[in-house]
Design a protein around this motif. Structure first.
Motif, PDB file in Angstrom:
ATOM      1  N   GLU A 186       3.676 -24.549 -19.582  1.00  0.00           N
ATOM      2  CA  GLU A 186       2.962 -25.454 -20.469  1.00  0.00           C
ATOM      3  C   GLU A 186       2.065 -26.357 -19.645  1.00  0.00           C
ATOM      4  O   GLU A 186       2.262 -26.536 -18.438  1.00  0.00           O
ATOM      5  CB  GLU A 186       3.920 -26.282 -21.326  1.00  0.00           C
ATOM      6  N   ASP A 187       1.075 -26.908 -20.286  1.00  0.00           N
ATOM      7  CA  ASP A 187       0.114 -27.765 -19.602  1.00  0.00           C
ATOM      8  C   ASP A 187       0.812 -28.973 -18.988  1.00  0.00           C
ATOM      9  O   ASP A 187       1.750 -29.531 -19.565  1.00  0.00           O
ATOM     10  CB  ASP A 187      -0.961 -28.246 -20.581  1.00  0.00           C
ATOM     11  N   LEU A 196      -2.152 -25.143 -12.817  1.00  0.00           N
ATOM     12  CA  LEU A 196      -2.655 -23.854 -13.283  1.00  0.00           C
ATOM     13  C   LEU A 196      -3.780 -23.422 -12.354  1.00  0.00           C
ATOM     14  O   LEU A 196      -4.809 -24.095 -12.254  1.00  0.00           O
ATOM     15  CB  LEU A 196      -3.157 -23.959 -14.723  1.00  0.00           C
ATOM     16  N   LYS A 202      -5.179 -21.150 -23.154  1.00  0.00           N
ATOM     17  CA  LYS A 202      -5.043 -22.125 -24.241  1.00  0.00           C
ATOM     18  C   LYS A 202      -3.645 -22.149 -24.847  1.00  0.00           C
ATOM     19  O   LYS A 202      -3.290 -23.104 -25.542  1.00  0.00           O
ATOM     20  CB  LYS A 202      -6.063 -21.816 -25.352  1.00  0.00           C
ATOM     21  N   SER A 239       0.889 -17.344 -22.385  1.00  0.00           N
ATOM     22  CA  SER A 239      -0.158 -17.977 -23.193  1.00  0.00           C
ATOM     23  C   SER A 239      -0.070 -17.492 -24.635  1.00  0.00           C
ATOM     24  O   SER A 239      -1.026 -16.967 -25.201  1.00  0.00           O
ATOM     25  CB  SER A 239      -1.546 -17.673 -22.612  1.00  0.00           C
TER      26      SER A 239
END
Length: 316
Positions: A201-202, A207, A214, A265
């Motif tokens: 996850e962000d 990354l 996204k 993702s």
């Protein structure tokens, strides 16, 4: 009722696509010019009592689903000759000798590949070990290996890498280590590289490469419908996000994900999944192509990037 069946159908589609990438492609990972190290990493300590027989670094590789076996040789694995991470471990063994030695970068690197079931029970393979049991077995064995090395070699630095199921368990362990709950101190981990992490996850780790990712990891995306998933992949708990970031390892964890890879993702909600159903079908093979896919990181495949990143750490 029709809407409910549509949603359930899309959930089934997502899960089947995630577990339906067992046709691994032939790997071709010759060295190319690589990256500089992402994030700060410590150098082996000089203030610890380190026996001469200890490696300066130990590279631990956790293969993905169907790319290992519980009784495989951890130094010279043969379970799956097309295993993605052989594109990382083989070049490092060739460069540094592969086994523990005392004299730093030229021979002082131990390369160890996790032997574990690497299975994923699903509606097409009900005789396999469940994902939860397989992942837990792998996690425990990495902990055992790191604990044993650290007990005898407290100055050894670890470089961790994992793919798919192996990335999930490695990421879970990196979270524990970075927050002070692991088998070794965070200062003993020089870097972590996770390919197609199902709990990505962000904001957790860095990354690397494509900015077009996204979605979120499949375990997070499907956590709200975990009970609906169980008939398709019994014993595969969709646990949601990791409880914290990587703590002290936050800037030493590198995440790699193709934007079309549903494992790392996946759509963030069922509505998006419905809208993107056709895209999901088209993306079926992406998860198996990191050794040939040059679109994730510039000028290299992901294994090539990791090899050069690891060499930068070891040779610094």
């Amino acid at each position: 009722m029709k809407k409910t069946l549509t949603v359930l159908g899309v959930i089934i589609l997502v899960v089947i696509l995630i577990v339906g990438v067992g046709q691994w492609m032939t790997r071709n990972d010759e060295d190319k010019p690589g990256p500089t190290t992402t994030g700060a990493s410590p150098t082996p300590g000089t203030d610890v009592d380190q026996p001469d027989s200890c490696p300066a670094y130990e590279v631990i590789s956790a293969p993905g689903t169907w790319e290992s076996k519980a009784d495989d040789d951890p130094v010279h694995p043969t379970a799956n000759p097309n295993s993605l991470l052989l594109g990382v471990t083989n070049p490092l063994q060739e460069a540094y000798g592969g086994d523990a030695a005392a004299d730093g970068a030229n021979g002082g690197v131990k390369v160890w590949t996790l032997p574990y079931a690497a299975q994923f029970r699903n509606i097409n393979a009900l005789g396999e070990m469940s994902y939860d049991d397989s992942r837990n077995q792998g996690y425990d064995r990495v902990v055992e290996e790191m604990s044993a090395t650290y007990a005898g070699c407290p100055g050894t630095q670890f470089i961790l890498t994992g793919f798919s199921q192996g990335a999930v368990l490695t990421g879970d362990l990196a979270t524990e280590i970075g927050n002070g709950n692991g088998p070794v101190p965070a200062a003993n981990v020089a870097g972590v590289a996770l390919i197609a992490d199902g709990r990505r996850e962000d904001g957790k780790g860095t990354l690397v490469g494509s900015p077009d990712v996204k979605g979120i990891g499949a375990e997070i995306a499907l956590s709200s419908v975990n009970l609906l998933v169980q008939p398709i992949v019994p014993g595969a708990s969709m646990r949601g996000p990791r409880p914290t970031d990587f703590g002290e390892l936050q800037d030493r964890v590198n995440q790699f994900c193709d934007p079309a890879d549903l494992v790392c993702s996946a759509p963030r909600d069922i509505g998006n999944a419905v809208a993107r159903a056709n895209d999901l079908i088209a993306a079926n093979g992406v998860h198996a192509q990191y050794s040939t896919n040059g679109n994730v990181v510039p000028d290299a495949t992901v294994p090539q990037w990791i090899v050069n990143w690891a060499k930068n750490i070891i040779d610094s």
